[in-house]
Enzyme design. Structure first.
Site, mmCIF file in Angstrom:
data_model
loop_
_atom_site.group_PDB
_atom_site.id
_atom_site.type_symbol
_atom_site.label_atom_id
_atom_site.label_comp_id
_atom_site.label_asym_id
_atom_site.label_seq_id
_atom_site.Cartn_x
_atom_site.Cartn_y
_atom_site.Cartn_z
ATOM 1 N N LYS A 1 3.386 12.806 -4.051
ATOM 2 C CA LYS A 1 2.022 12.587 -3.665
ATOM 3 C C LYS A 1 2.028 11.289 -2.586
ATOM 4 O O LYS A 1 1.225 11.217 -1.474
ATOM 5 C CB LYS A 1 1.283 12.163 -4.863
ATOM 6 C CG LYS A 1 -0.145 11.986 -4.668
ATOM 7 C CD LYS A 1 -0.779 12.050 -6.090
ATOM 8 C CE LYS A 1 -2.510 12.025 -5.773
ATOM 9 N NZ LYS A 1 -3.282 11.957 -7.076
ATOM 10 N N GLY B 1 0.948 -1.259 -0.018
ATOM 11 C CA GLY B 1 -0.074 -0.121 -0.020
ATOM 12 C C GLY B 1 0.798 1.148 0.080
ATOM 13 O O GLY B 1 0.145 2.460 -0.193
ATOM 14 N N GLU C 1 8.079 5.090 7.810
ATOM 15 C CA GLU C 1 7.888 5.037 9.206
ATOM 16 C C GLU C 1 8.095 6.253 10.102
ATOM 17 O O GLU C 1 7.473 6.524 11.220
ATOM 18 C CB GLU C 1 8.655 3.942 9.860
ATOM 19 C CG GLU C 1 8.108 2.569 9.468
ATOM 20 C CD GLU C 1 9.096 1.504 9.753
ATOM 21 O OE1 GLU C 1 9.022 0.713 10.623
ATOM 22 O OE2 GLU C 1 10.288 1.389 8.864
#
Ligand code: MCN
Ligand code: MOS
Length: 763
Positions: A658, A472, A730
Site C-alpha cells: 500500500k 512521509g 524515487e
C-alpha cells in the site's frame, strides 16, 4: 500522542506475516488530526523570532549594513557580516557539497537572495518589520544567471562521470541510422508543504534543534562542528516532516545563525523561511542540457550512444546533476561514451531532488529512443524490448534482478498498447488529439549501515527505537512490520520512535535506501531480542520452560509456545513476570566487525562516504520501471492533459504494497509536474528566481492528475537488502516526463525536447 503511545491499528496474527501486508501509515492519523508535532509548531516560553534579510543583487560584495533603523523599530538582535560569530568550518559529509562548510553572512554575494543579515525580535511581525528597515550598500558584479546563458563548452568536465566502452565515435560514424538531438530540463524546486526552518535552544552548553530533517545525525554533527561542542551535546529532533524530497538532508550555512542568535540572547530562537526563501536558500534541481547521438542498424539495434551533457552549479559549491546517471544502464549498446560538464552560475548550490540525475537523464535517452523508433519505423515498445541488455556493461557485472522486460510487457498489456497505431496524429476525440507514449526508468540500489534498538516492555510490548526519519514515506510503518515478524508479536504490539539524533544511528532518508537499510537493522535487533528472550525462558530457574530442550521453544503471536500442542503457552509479559524482569533491551547495528571504534561509528552515521553504490559485490543492482502515458492535447489551444498512466515496477520485495503504491504514484505525480508545469524562471539580469511562490511555480494539482495504475513485477532480491526489497521512493519519477513527451509527439507530431511542455511550444 507520541508515536510510542500509538498502537498500530491493522492487526496481523504476529505469525511472521506482517511484512507484505497493506497496512495504513502509522503516522497517518496523527497527521490528519493535526496532532503530529512538526518541528516549527513547537511553542517555547520566551522564544524570539528571526527573519533573514535577502541580498538584492546576484553577485558582488557587501560594503556596509546599516542596522540602526531596524534596532529602533524593535529588533533585539541583528547579525550582519560585521559580527564575528565564532563559528568553525563544518566538515563536509558528502565530499561533494561544501555548503555545510560555507560560513553564513560572508561579505561576498554569490546569488540573489543570499542572507545578508539575521534580524531577531519579540514576534514574527516585529522581526519582519525590522528586517525591512535594514539598509545594505552593495558593490555589484556581473552575473551569470543560469545555464542557458552559458556556451556549450562552459564549465569543467567532471572526470568522475566519464563513462566509455567500445569505440562509440567510430560506431556512430558507421551506423546506418543516426539520431542526434539536444534536450534541456529547467531548474525545478521541491515545493514541500512544510517550509524549512528551525528552533534552537541552549541549556548551558548543550544545544537542541527542532528542525525538519531527512538526516538528524548528520545535522547534529554539523551543529557540533560549527559551535565546537561534542556531538553528544547536540540533539536534533525531527519526528515528523512535511515533505523533503531531497531538500532536508543537509544543513545550510544560514541555519547556523539561529543557534548563534539563541546563544547571544540566552533564549530560544525560531526561524521559519518564507515561501520565496524556500526557492533560493537551498538548492532545487539544477538545470541541465544534453546532446545525444544514437547510432543503430535499420532494424533498430543500437550500435552506439554518445552523450555530452552539462548541469549548473553555484560559484562556491559543486552539485552535479548527472545527465548520464541512467543513460548507460538502459540499453545493450556495444559502444558508449558519456561526458558531463559542470557550469558555475550565480545561484544557491543546487541539491538533490527526487531522482537526482536519473530523472533528467531518462528524459534524454527515453526521448531519443522514441525518435529512433520513428526513424526506423519500429514500435517504441518493441524497440525497447529488442535492446534490453543481458548484463551491466558499465560495471561488467550481471544484474542482481532486472525485470524491466516484464515491466514493459505487463505494463503494455494493462494499458492496451497493442491497439496503438504507429503514426502520429492518428487518434482523436473531437478537438482533442490523443497520444500514447512509453518510457522506462531506473534507480540504483544504494546500501549503507544502520543501527536499531528493540525494547521489550514489562507488558510484552515491543518498541523499535532509531534515529532514522520518516518524511512521509513510511519508515514508522515498515519498521513496525519488520519488528513484529522478527520478534514474533502482532504488529499492534509494536511502537516505533524515530527522528532524534540521540537515538541509534541511521543514514539519510535519501537515495531510496532507508527502508532497505533499516529493515535490515531492525530485523537483526528484533531477532536478537527474540533469541535472548527464548534463552531466558529456557535457562531461568523460575521460567515455566526451564530445562526443556533447546531449539524447541517458539515465540509466535506474542506467546512463547513449546512444541507440544497441549503444553501451556505464556505471553511475553507472563514470562517476564515469572522470571522477575521488567523488560529487555537489545541494540544491534549492521556495521562490519572492524568498524566499531567510536570515531568510525560516528562517521558511519554522519557521512555519505560509507554509502555503497549499486555495483558493490558481484552484481549490479537497480530498481526498474516502465511508464505508459495517454495524453489529450487540445488541437487549437495546445493544452496538454494527462488522461491515463499505467506504470509497472521491479523494486524487489515490497515490505508494504500500500505504501509502495503511494510512493510510486507520488513519484509519477512529480513526473507529471516535471513534464508539464515545473520551471524555475530566472531573471537574466540578476539571477533572481522570479516565480518564487506556489502561485507562479506550478506543481500538479488534483485536477492535473489522472487515474494512475501501478503494477509490481518484482521478485525478492536478497543481494539488494536483507529482506529482499529494492529502493522505491524515487524510481517512480524517473521516465515519466519522456513517457508524456513521447505521448505528446504521438498525439501531435511535435517533438518537445525542452521541458516543461507548455502550450506555446505546441501551437
Ligand atoms: N518500501 C517498501 N518496500 C520496499 C521499499 C520501500 O514497502 N522494498 C516503502 C516503505 O514504506 C518505505 C518507502 O517505501 O518507507 C520508501 O522507501 P525507500 O525507497 O527505501 O526510500 P527512503 O526511505 O530512503 O525514503 C527517501 C525517498 C526519497 S530519496 C525521496 S527524495 C522521497 C521519497 O522517499 N521524498 C519523499 N518519498 C517521499 N515521500 C514523501 N511522502 N515525502 C517525501 O519528502
Ligand atoms: Mo531523495 S532526492 O535522495 O532525498
Amino acid at each position: 500522542m507520541t508515536p510510542l503511545d500509538m498502537p498500530m491499528k491493522h492487526g496481523d496474527a504476529g505469525d511472521g506475516a506482517s511484512i507484505g501486508q497493506r497496512l495504513s501509515r502509522h503516522d497517518g492519523k496523527l497527521k490528519i488530526t493535526g496532532s503530529a508535532d512538526y518541528a516549527l509548531e513547537r511553542q517555547f516560553e520566551h522564544a524570539a523570532y528571526a527573519v533573514l534579510v535577502p541580498a538584492t543583487i546576484g553577485a558582488g560584495r557587501i560594503v556596509s549594513v546599516d542596522t540602526a533603523a531596524a534596532l529602533s523599530a524593535g529588533a533585539i538582535l541583528v547579525l550582519t557580516p560585521e559580527d564575528d560569530l565564532g563559528l568553525a568550518q563544518a566538515t563536509t559529509f558528502t565530499g561533494q557539497r561544501p555548503e555545510g562548510a560555507f560560513l553564513p553572512l560572508p561579505h561576498e554575494i554569490r546569488f540573489d537572495g543570499q542572507s545578508v543579515a539575521l534580524v531577531v525580535a519579540e514576534s514574527l511581525e516585529a522581526a519582519t518589520e525590522a528586517a525591512r528597515r535594514i539598509k545594505v550598500t552593495y558593490e555589484a558584479a556581473p552575473v551569470t544567471a543560469s545555464l542557458v546563458q552559458t556556451p556549450e563548452d562552459a564549465g569543467t568536465v567532471g572526470e568522475q562521470f566519464n563513462v566509455a566502452w567500445g569505440d562509440a565515435q567510430a560506431a556512430y560514424a558507421d551506423a546506418p541510422v543516426k539520431i542526434e538531438a539536444d534536450y534541456h530540463t529547467p531548474r525545478e524546486y521541491h515545493a514541500a508543504m512544510e517550509p524549512h526552518g528551525l528552533i534552537a535552544k541552549w541549556d548551558g552548553d548543550r544545544l537542541t534543534v527542532w528542525q525538519p530533517s531527512q538526516w538528524v545525525h548528520a545535522m547534529a554533527r554539523n551543529y557540533s562542528d560549527w559551535f565546537g561542542i561534542p556531538m553528544e551535546d547536540v540533539r536534533v529532533v525531527s519526528p515528523y516532516v512535511g515533505g523533503g524530497f531531497g531538500s532536508k538532508g543537509f544543513n545550510y550555512g544560514w541555519e547556523a545563525l539561529v543557534p548563534a542568535a539563541a546563544r547571544r540572547l540566552g533564549r530560544p530562537v525560531k526561524l521559519a523561511l518564507s515561501r520565496p526563501q524556500n526557492f533560493n536558500l537551498y538548492g532545487g534541481r539544477a538545470s541541465t542540457r544534453q546532446t545525444l547521438k544514437l547510432g543503430a542498424t535499420k532494424d533498430g539495434m543500437l550500435q552506439s550512444i554518445l552523450l555530452t551533457g552539462a548541469s549548473e552549479t553555484s560559484t562556491y559549491g559543486v552539485w552535479p546533476e548527472q545527465v548520464g546517471a541512467a543513460t548507460p544502464l538502459m540499453y545493450g549498446t556495444p559502444n558508449y561514451r558519456g561526458q558531463q560538464r559542470i557550469v558555475q552560475v550565480n545561484t544557491v548550490t543546487p541539491g538533490a531532488l527526487r531522482g537526482p540525475g536519473k530523472a533528467p537523464s531518462a528524459f534524454g535517452i527515453e526521448s531519443a529512443m522514441d525518435e529512433l523508433a520513428y526513424a526506423v519505423g519500429i514500435d517504441p515498445l518493441e524497440i525497447r524490448l529488442r535492446n534490453q541488455p543481458d548484463h551491466d556493461r558499465m560495471s561488467n557485472k550481471p544484474w542482481s534482478t532486472r525485470r524491466l522486460r516484464e515491466a514493459l510487457t505487463e505494463g503494455a498489456a494493462a494499458f492496451g498498447w497493442d491497439k496503438r497505431p504507429m503514426a502520429p496524429r492518428s487518434m482523436r476525440d473531437g478537438h482533442q488529439l490523443i497520444g500514447w507514449g512509453v518510457a522506462t526508468g531506473t534507480f540504483p540500489v544504494i546500501r549503507n549501515y544502520g543501527e536499531a534498538e528493540i525494547r521489550v516492555t514489562a507488558e510484552g510490548r515491543v518498541e523499535v527505537v532509531s534515529g532514522a526519519t520518516d518524511i512521509g514515506q513510511g519508515t514508522y510503518t515498515v519498521l513496525a512490520q519488520t519488528a513484529a515478524d522478527a520478534f514474533g508479536v502482532p504488529v499492534d504490539e509494536v511502537s516505533v520512535r524515530l527522528g532524534d539524533s540521540s537515538l541509534p544511528g541511521s543514514p539519510v532518508a535519501g537515495g531510496s535506501k532507508l527502508a532497505g537499510v533499516m529493515t535490515g537493522a531492525v530485523h537483526k535487533a528484533a531477532t536478537a531480542a527474540r533469541e535472548e528472550l527464548i534463552g531466558l525462558a529456557l535457562t531461568h530457574p523460575d521460567s515455566p520452560f526451564h530445562g526443556i530442550e533447546a531449539n524447541t521453544l517458539e515465540l509466535k503471536g506474542g506467546r512463547l509456545t513449546p512444541p507440544r500442542a497441549d503444553a501451556p503457552n505464556v505471553t511475553v509479559a507472563e514470562l517476564l513476570r515469572a522470571i522477575g524482569r521488567d523488560g529487555l533491551t537489545v541494540r544491534r547495528d549492521t556495521l562490519p566487525e572492524d568498524m566499531q571504534s567510536p570515531e568510525e561509528r560516528k562517521r558511519a552515521w554522519t557521512t555519505m562516504t560509507t554509502a555503497q553504490g549499486p555495483t558493490v559485490g558481484d552484481y549490479s543492482q537497480h530498481s526498474w520501471c516502465a511508464h505508459f502515458a495517454e495524453v489529450r492535447v487540445d488541437e487549437d489551444f495546445g493544452t496538454v492533459r494527462v488522461s491515463r498512466i499505467v506504470s509497472a515496477f521491479d523494486c524487489g520485495l515490497l515490505y508494504n504494497p500500500k505504501l509502495v503504491e503511494s510512493q510510486w504514484q507520488g513519484g509519477i505525480i512529480m513526473g507529471i509536474g516535471m513534464a508539464l508545469f515545473e520551471e524555475g524562471l530566472v531573471d537574466a539580469r540578476n539571477g533572481r528566481v522570479v516565480n518564487n511562490n506556489l502561485g507562479d511555480y506550478l506543481v500538479p494539482t488534483n485536477a492535473d492528475v489522472p487515474e494512475i495504475q501501478v503494477i509490481s513485477v518484482g521478485i525478492p532480491d536478497t543481494n539488494a537488502s536483507l529482506l529482499g526489497g529494492k529502493g522505491v521512493g524515487e524510481v517512480g519519477i524517473v521516465g515519466v516526463a519522456p513517457a508524456i513527451a513521447n505521448a505528446v509527439f504521438h498525439a501531435t507530431g511535435k517533438r518537445v525536447r525542452d521541458l516543461p511542455i507548455t502550450l506555446e511550444k505546441l501551437i
